[in-house]
Motif scaffolding. Structure first.
Motif, PDB file in Angstrom:
ATOM      1  N   UNK A  99       0.779  -1.133  -0.121  1.00 18.05           N
ATOM      2  CA  UNK A  99      -0.030  -0.270  -0.033  1.00 18.05           C
ATOM      3  C   UNK A  99       1.117   1.319   0.302  1.00 18.05           C
ATOM      4  N   UNK A 100       1.932   1.084   0.758  1.00 20.29           N
ATOM      5  CA  UNK A 100       2.725   2.362   0.777  1.00 20.29           C
ATOM      6  C   UNK A 100       3.363   2.681  -0.563  1.00 20.29           C
ATOM      7  N   UNK A 101       3.853   1.561  -1.237  1.00 19.33           N
ATOM      8  CA  UNK A 101       4.542   1.739  -2.725  1.00 19.33           C
ATOM      9  C   UNK A 101       3.375   2.101  -3.652  1.00 19.33           C
ATOM     10  N   UNK A 102       2.229   1.651  -3.398  1.00 22.88           N
ATOM     11  CA  UNK A 102       1.336   2.095  -4.329  1.00 22.88           C
ATOM     12  C   UNK A 102       0.805   3.756  -4.319  1.00 22.88           C
ATOM     13  N   UNK A 103       0.846   4.216  -2.938  1.00 27.33           N
ATOM     14  CA  UNK A 103       0.723   5.701  -2.727  1.00 27.33           C
ATOM     15  C   UNK A 103       2.011   6.463  -3.280  1.00 27.33           C
ATOM     16  N   UNK A 104       3.090   6.001  -3.304  1.00 32.73           N
ATOM     17  CA  UNK A 104       4.356   6.507  -3.608  1.00 32.73           C
ATOM     18  C   UNK A 104       4.414   6.890  -5.101  1.00 32.73           C
ATOM     19  N   UNK A 105       4.224   5.524  -5.903  1.00 35.53           N
ATOM     20  CA  UNK A 105       4.107   5.360  -7.314  1.00 35.53           C
ATOM     21  C   UNK A 105       3.035   6.299  -7.941  1.00 35.53           C
ATOM     22  N   UNK A 106       1.856   6.363  -7.379  1.00 34.21           N
ATOM     23  CA  UNK A 106       0.494   6.984  -7.839  1.00 34.21           C
ATOM     24  C   UNK A 106       1.048   8.577  -7.783  1.00 34.21           C
ATOM     25  N   UNK A 107       1.587   8.940  -6.525  1.00 28.77           N
ATOM     26  CA  UNK A 107       2.075  10.341  -6.515  1.00 28.77           C
ATOM     27  C   UNK A 107       2.933  10.909  -7.658  1.00 28.77           C
ATOM     28  N   UNK A 108       3.862  10.217  -7.904  1.00 28.42           N
ATOM     29  CA  UNK A 108       4.848  10.592  -8.940  1.00 28.42           C
ATOM     30  C   UNK A 108       4.508  10.286 -10.390  1.00 28.42           C
ATOM     31  N   UNK A 109       3.540   9.193 -10.578  1.00 32.69           N
ATOM     32  CA  UNK A 109       3.263   9.132 -11.715  1.00 32.69           C
ATOM     33  C   UNK A 109       2.175   9.637 -12.291  1.00 32.69           C
ATOM     34  N   UNK A 110       1.416  10.403 -11.438  1.00 31.10           N
ATOM     35  CA  UNK A 110       0.057  11.233 -11.871  1.00 31.10           C
ATOM     36  C   UNK A 110       0.238  12.147 -13.207  1.00 31.10           C
ATOM     37  N   UNK A 111       1.659  12.670 -13.215  1.00 33.23           N
ATOM     38  CA  UNK A 111       1.593  13.701 -14.316  1.00 33.23           C
ATOM     39  C   UNK A 111       2.387  12.979 -15.527  1.00 33.23           C
ATOM     40  N   UNK A 112       2.551  11.662 -15.383  1.00 33.55           N
ATOM     41  CA  UNK A 112       3.251  11.161 -16.514  1.00 33.55           C
ATOM     42  C   UNK A 112       2.169  10.660 -17.684  1.00 33.55           C
ATOM     43  N   UNK A 113       2.655  10.671 -18.932  1.00 34.37           N
ATOM     44  CA  UNK A 113       1.933  10.795 -20.030  1.00 34.37           C
ATOM     45  C   UNK A 113       1.284   9.195 -20.135  1.00 34.37           C
ATOM     46  N   UNK A 114       2.024   8.337 -19.314  1.00 36.00           N
ATOM     47  CA  UNK A 114       1.388   6.885 -19.455  1.00 36.00           C
ATOM     48  C   UNK A 114       1.888   6.392 -17.820  1.00 36.00           C
TER      49      UNK A 114
END
Length: 204
Positions: free
Chosen positions: A119-134
């Motif tokens: 769950x902590x990894x999901x939150x971390x990745x989601x935060x920094x991927x939100x502005x990615x094109x994919x």
């Protein structure tokens, strides 16, 4: 951290905003009889008991985690905008200095296990991927890729004390304060401009 009253920041909303925007910090503790520091993302969150925490993870090869159980007191350091301030920017003789924003967090660390790690990894990745094109999601990783999580140690730091400092020329009169902002912007340096913008925010 030494903080003269004039530079102390006690605005909790401002501190939380700063931590969310400047979450790449330094985790400090005592490991094997000496001070140890690791540079990692430390994300502000609220645990199931409603307490503010920092969450992060380090490599299992990093010996820092081995001391968490025996010495669970840690320090997390976060730095923001900073810039040199030239004495030539004043209308009187003075010394050079440095303007900066920093937050120190003291707390108690404990190792996370099981689903809490994912769950902590999901939150971390989601935060920094939100502005990615994919955007990439942890949920989409293959079993083989997820096996790499065995090589990390995830942890949670229950926050016990927050020390926040914004040293932004608050000890200067209006004329010199304005001139510092002007000179910082003239440098066209990203850090200097960020400090100038923070000084403008303090004025509001």
């Amino acid at each position: 951290m030494f903080i003269p009253d004039i530079y102390k920041n006690e605005n909790q909303e401002d501190i939380i905003d700063f931590l969310r925007k400047n979450s790449f910090g330094i985790l400090v503790n005592q490991t094997n009889g000496k001070l140890w520091a690791t540079h990692i993302p430390l994300e502000l969150d609220t645990n199931k008991n409603g307490k503010q925490v920092l969450q992060g993870h380090i490599s299992k090869e990093n010996p820092q985690w081995e001391s968490f159980a025996d010495n669970d007191n840690v320090l997390a350091i976060f730095s923001g905008a900073h810039s040199y301030i030239s004495p030539s920017w004043y209308d009187h003789e003075n010394v050079p200095t440095w303007n900066y924003i920093a937050v120190h967090i003291y707390g108690t660390i404990k190792i996370m296990e099981g689903e809490a790690v994912i769950e902590s990894l999901k939150k971390l990745v989601d935060k920094y991927e939100q502005n990615s094109e994919k955007p990439v999601r942890v949920e989409d990783f293959s079993r083989k890729t997820m096996m790499q999580t065995r090589g990390i140690v995830a942890f949670e730091i229950e926050i016990e004390e927050i020390q926040a400092k914004h040293k932004l020329s608050q000890n200067r009169d209006e004329k010199n304060y304005d001139n510092i902002i002007l000179e910082l912007k003239k440098t066209e340096n990203a850090q200097a401009t960020a400090v100038a913008n923070e000084m403008l925010k303090c004025r509001k």
